[in-house]
Design an enzyme around this catalytic site. Structure first.
Site, short mmCIF file in Angstrom:
data_model
loop_
_atom_site.label_atom_id
_atom_site.label_comp_id
_atom_site.label_asym_id
_atom_site.label_seq_id
_atom_site.Cartn_x
_atom_site.Cartn_y
_atom_site.Cartn_z
CB ALA A 1 -0.93 0.00 1.21
CE1 TYR B 1 12.99 -9.86 -0.91
CE2 TYR B 1 13.72 -7.58 -0.76
CZ TYR B 1 13.71 -8.88 -0.26
OH TYR B 1 14.41 -9.19 0.89
CE1 TYR C 1 1.78 7.06 5.55
CE2 TYR C 1 1.28 8.81 4.00
CZ TYR C 1 0.99 7.57 4.54
OH TYR C 1 -0.07 6.86 4.07
#
Length: 325
Positions: free
Chosen positions: A115, A160, A146
């Site tokens: 997210a 990844y 943030y």
């Protein structure tokens, strides 16, 4: 029965995702450290055999027994009040938490959706914001913990995907609202409704000309579900492109609640974005998705939810995090 791990499961979005995956016939493994989440959001699921809950901080090593098909990483403070009070934890869940979730996905051969947020665009110089825009973020400002946590999340997820061939998805979430939001979390919609319920003047920061685009939670969950089951690994904006100024939005809330209080103006916080509107052409083309719930309808449903809460909830103060390290 396919198994899905949802982190941040006791939060606003995480709890709605738990509901959706239970409805779709999945075995849901919910995980939350309850710093900002609330078990009340998922307590209705505890009686189900296909639901289990782990009280755990994903910034620490994650162990899940058995097979795992999907991971949805939604653990993170998501409001200015939270991440300004717990900046280190915000960075850790975006960095270490994402790293742990990706490592688990690699070990289990699971597909992972992370997210991200429209905040990666910062105070945008491009409007509306498309996925190709790189953003205008202040890394050392108060919101940087943030914004940069989410930008790092996207980078390590792509690494990844390319280096370890982990199947990944990235959703960039724009302003979302609906039942189970916290009235005291500092975001415009619950703040306005909370003030109206308490009979207080509505606080608009700046001159109110800054814009937001509000997406009802059911629409957002539908977009996330479609993205997870797609084969698209690059970021996708999910949000409602119906843009409105915060001044006009405050007036909508007043009209909805029938309240006669005033709108008062206070200085704009540092690095507060002036405009926020998603370009959702990718979501339309790739996922066949666009929002369905009109803001007037969604606001009514959200207001009815908040109004049904005990009055003590209307006056509840934000959590204190002094003991969190």
């Amino acid at each position: 029965m396919k198994r899905v791990l949802i982190t941040g499961a006791a939060g606003f979005l995480g709890s709605h995702l738990c509901d959706r995956f239970i409805k779709e016939g999945y075995h849901v493994i919910a995980m939350d450290n309850l710093i900002t989440g609330d078990l009340k959001n998922i307590e209705h699921l505890f009686q189900l055999e296909q639901f289990e809950f782990y009280h755990h901080d994903v910034s620490k090593f994650i162990h899940i027994s058995g097979d795992l098909d999907y991971i949805l990483h939604f653990a993170s403070p998501a409001s200015p009040i939270d991440y300004l009070k717990i900046p280190i934890q915000t960075l850790k869940v975006g960095a270490m938490g994402t790293h742990n979730c990706l490592g688990l996905a690699k070990a289990k051969g699971a597909c992972i959706l992370v997210a991200s947020t429209s905040e990666i665009y910062g105070d945008p110089l491009v409007h509306p914001q498309s996925e190709e825009y790189w953003g205008n973020v202040n890394p050392v400002g108060p919101r940087g913990v943030y914004d940069e946590a989410k930008r790092y999340m996207e980078s390590i997820t792509m690494a990844y995907n390319s280096f370890h061939q982990v199947e990944t998805r990235i959703v960039r979430i724009f302003n979302t609202y609906g039942p189970r939001m916290r009235l005291n979390d500092g975001r415009a919609l619950p703040a306005f409704i909370g003030q109206a319920l308490r009979g207080e003047d509505l606080t608009v920061f700046g001159d109110g000309s800054q814009t937001r685009s509000f997406c009802y939670v059911n629409d957002l969950v539908e977009g996330i579900y479609r993205l997870l089951l797609s084969d698209y690994h690059l970021p996708v904006n999910i949000g409602n492109p119906n843009e409105i100024s915060l001044k006009d939005f405050a007036e909508e809330v007043l009209a909805l609640t029938g309240n006669t209080v005033k709108i008062v103006y206070k200085p704009l916080p540092v690095d507060d974005p002036k405009q926020r509107q998603p370009n959702i052409e990718k979501a339309k083309t790739i996922l066949g998705w666009e929002p369905k719930v009109d803001r007037k309808e969604g606001l009514k449903l959200t207001y009815e939810y908040f109004k049904s809460l005990p009055e003590s909830e209307w006056y509840k103060q934000p959590k204190e995090f002094n003991s969190i390290k």
